[in-house]
Design a protein around this motif. Structure first.
Motif, PDB file in Angstrom:
ATOM      1  N   PHE A 232      81.130  74.135  74.208  1.00 51.47           N
ATOM      2  CA  PHE A 232      81.712  75.327  73.605  1.00 51.47           C
ATOM      3  C   PHE A 232      83.085  75.633  74.176  1.00 51.47           C
ATOM      4  N   LYS A 233      83.951  76.203  73.325  1.00 49.97           N
ATOM      5  CA  LYS A 233      85.279  76.642  73.743  1.00 49.97           C
ATOM      6  C   LYS A 233      85.470  78.070  73.256  1.00 49.97           C
ATOM      7  N   LEU A 234      86.252  78.834  73.984  1.00 52.51           N
ATOM      8  CA  LEU A 234      86.574  80.202  73.568  1.00 52.51           C
ATOM      9  C   LEU A 234      87.852  80.201  72.729  1.00 52.51           C
ATOM     10  N   THR A 235      87.874  81.000  71.664  1.00 54.98           N
ATOM     11  CA  THR A 235      89.090  81.165  70.878  1.00 54.98           C
ATOM     12  C   THR A 235      89.926  82.260  71.543  1.00 54.98           C
ATOM     13  N   GLY A 236      91.130  82.458  71.060  1.00 51.67           N
ATOM     14  CA  GLY A 236      92.012  83.481  71.615  1.00 51.67           C
ATOM     15  C   GLY A 236      91.442  84.880  71.488  1.00 51.67           C
ATOM     16  N   SER A 237      90.689  85.116  70.414  1.00 53.85           N
ATOM     17  CA  SER A 237      90.133  86.453  70.184  1.00 53.85           C
ATOM     18  C   SER A 237      88.771  86.637  70.853  1.00 53.85           C
ATOM     19  N   GLY A 238      88.312  85.617  71.599  1.00 53.73           N
ATOM     20  CA  GLY A 238      87.071  85.757  72.360  1.00 53.73           C
ATOM     21  C   GLY A 238      85.829  85.260  71.649  1.00 53.73           C
ATOM     22  N   LYS A 239      85.989  84.676  70.460  1.00 51.50           N
ATOM     23  CA  LYS A 239      84.836  84.111  69.758  1.00 51.50           C
ATOM     24  C   LYS A 239      84.536  82.735  70.349  1.00 51.50           C
ATOM     25  N   ILE A 240      83.345  82.214  70.070  1.00 51.03           N
ATOM     26  CA  ILE A 240      82.948  80.926  70.643  1.00 51.03           C
ATOM     27  C   ILE A 240      82.929  79.865  69.556  1.00 51.03           C
ATOM     28  N   LYS A 241      83.657  78.780  69.815  1.00 52.32           N
ATOM     29  CA  LYS A 241      83.793  77.682  68.865  1.00 52.32           C
ATOM     30  C   LYS A 241      82.826  76.565  69.225  1.00 52.32           C
ATOM     31  N   ARG A 242      82.310  75.863  68.196  1.00 44.67           N
ATOM     32  CA  ARG A 242      81.417  74.746  68.430  1.00 44.67           C
ATOM     33  C   ARG A 242      81.698  73.644  67.432  1.00 44.67           C
ATOM     34  N   LYS A 243      81.191  72.442  67.734  1.00 46.21           N
ATOM     35  CA  LYS A 243      81.303  71.323  66.796  1.00 46.21           C
ATOM     36  C   LYS A 243      80.008  71.180  66.026  1.00 46.21           C
ATOM     37  N   HIS A 244      80.090  70.497  64.896  1.00 46.79           N
ATOM     38  CA  HIS A 244      78.897  70.236  64.095  1.00 46.79           C
ATOM     39  C   HIS A 244      78.104  69.077  64.676  1.00 46.79           C
ATOM     40  N   ALA A 245      76.801  69.104  64.467  1.00 44.58           N
ATOM     41  CA  ALA A 245      75.933  67.994  64.868  1.00 44.58           C
ATOM     42  C   ALA A 245      75.907  66.950  63.744  1.00 44.58           C
TER      43      ALA A 245
ATOM     44  N   THR B 266      83.451  75.007  63.950  1.00 41.83           N
ATOM     45  CA  THR B 266      83.084  76.289  63.361  1.00 41.83           C
ATOM     46  C   THR B 266      82.732  77.264  64.479  1.00 41.83           C
ATOM     47  N   LEU B 267      82.406  78.487  64.115  1.00 47.28           N
ATOM     48  CA  LEU B 267      82.058  79.496  65.113  1.00 47.28           C
ATOM     49  C   LEU B 267      80.555  79.542  65.314  1.00 47.28           C
ATOM     50  N   VAL B 268      80.155  79.958  66.487  1.00 42.57           N
ATOM     51  CA  VAL B 268      78.743  80.104  66.825  1.00 42.57           C
ATOM     52  C   VAL B 268      78.185  81.322  66.094  1.00 42.57           C
ATOM     53  N   HIS B 269      76.958  81.253  65.635  1.00 36.44           N
ATOM     54  CA  HIS B 269      76.308  82.363  64.939  1.00 36.44           C
ATOM     55  C   HIS B 269      76.141  83.538  65.896  1.00 36.44           C
ATOM     56  N   LYS B 270      76.264  84.751  65.357  1.00 37.40           N
ATOM     57  CA  LYS B 270      76.251  85.931  66.226  1.00 37.40           C
ATOM     58  C   LYS B 270      74.929  86.107  66.973  1.00 37.40           C
ATOM     59  N   ALA B 271      73.837  85.543  66.429  1.00 40.91           N
ATOM     60  CA  ALA B 271      72.537  85.641  67.104  1.00 40.91           C
ATOM     61  C   ALA B 271      72.520  84.825  68.397  1.00 40.91           C
ATOM     62  N   ASP B 272      73.378  83.808  68.493  1.00 39.37           N
ATOM     63  CA  ASP B 272      73.395  82.923  69.662  1.00 39.37           C
ATOM     64  C   ASP B 272      74.491  83.259  70.665  1.00 39.37           C
TER      65      ASP B 272
END
Length: 65
Positions: A14-27, A48-54
């Motif tokens: 995982f990587k953080l975006t500038g606005s603090g969201k969490i980015k992930r790659k597809h499986a 894409t971004l990580v789902h808010k539940a995770d």
């Protein structure tokens, strides 16, 4: 007390975006690609971004919370 360590598996995935969201790659983009369509493989390439539940669980693993 010793420092809290980040989960190594999480920091690699995982990587953080500038606005603090969490980015992930597809499986499903590493092998057995011959039976997958070009359109599907191209879509899996983009991150894409990580789902808010995770989000809370991942932030905990990255020790951001």
């Amino acid at each position: 007390m010793p420092k809290m360590k980040t989960k190594s598996s999480a920091k690699k995935r995982f990587k953080l975006t500038g606005s603090g969201k969490i980015k992930r790659k597809h499986a499903f983009k590493s092998h057995i690609l011959t039976k997958k369509s070009k359109k599907r493989k191209l879509a899996l390439t983009h991150s894409t971004l990580v789902h808010k539940a995770d989000v809370n669980s991942i932030k905990e693993q990255l020790r951001l919370k």
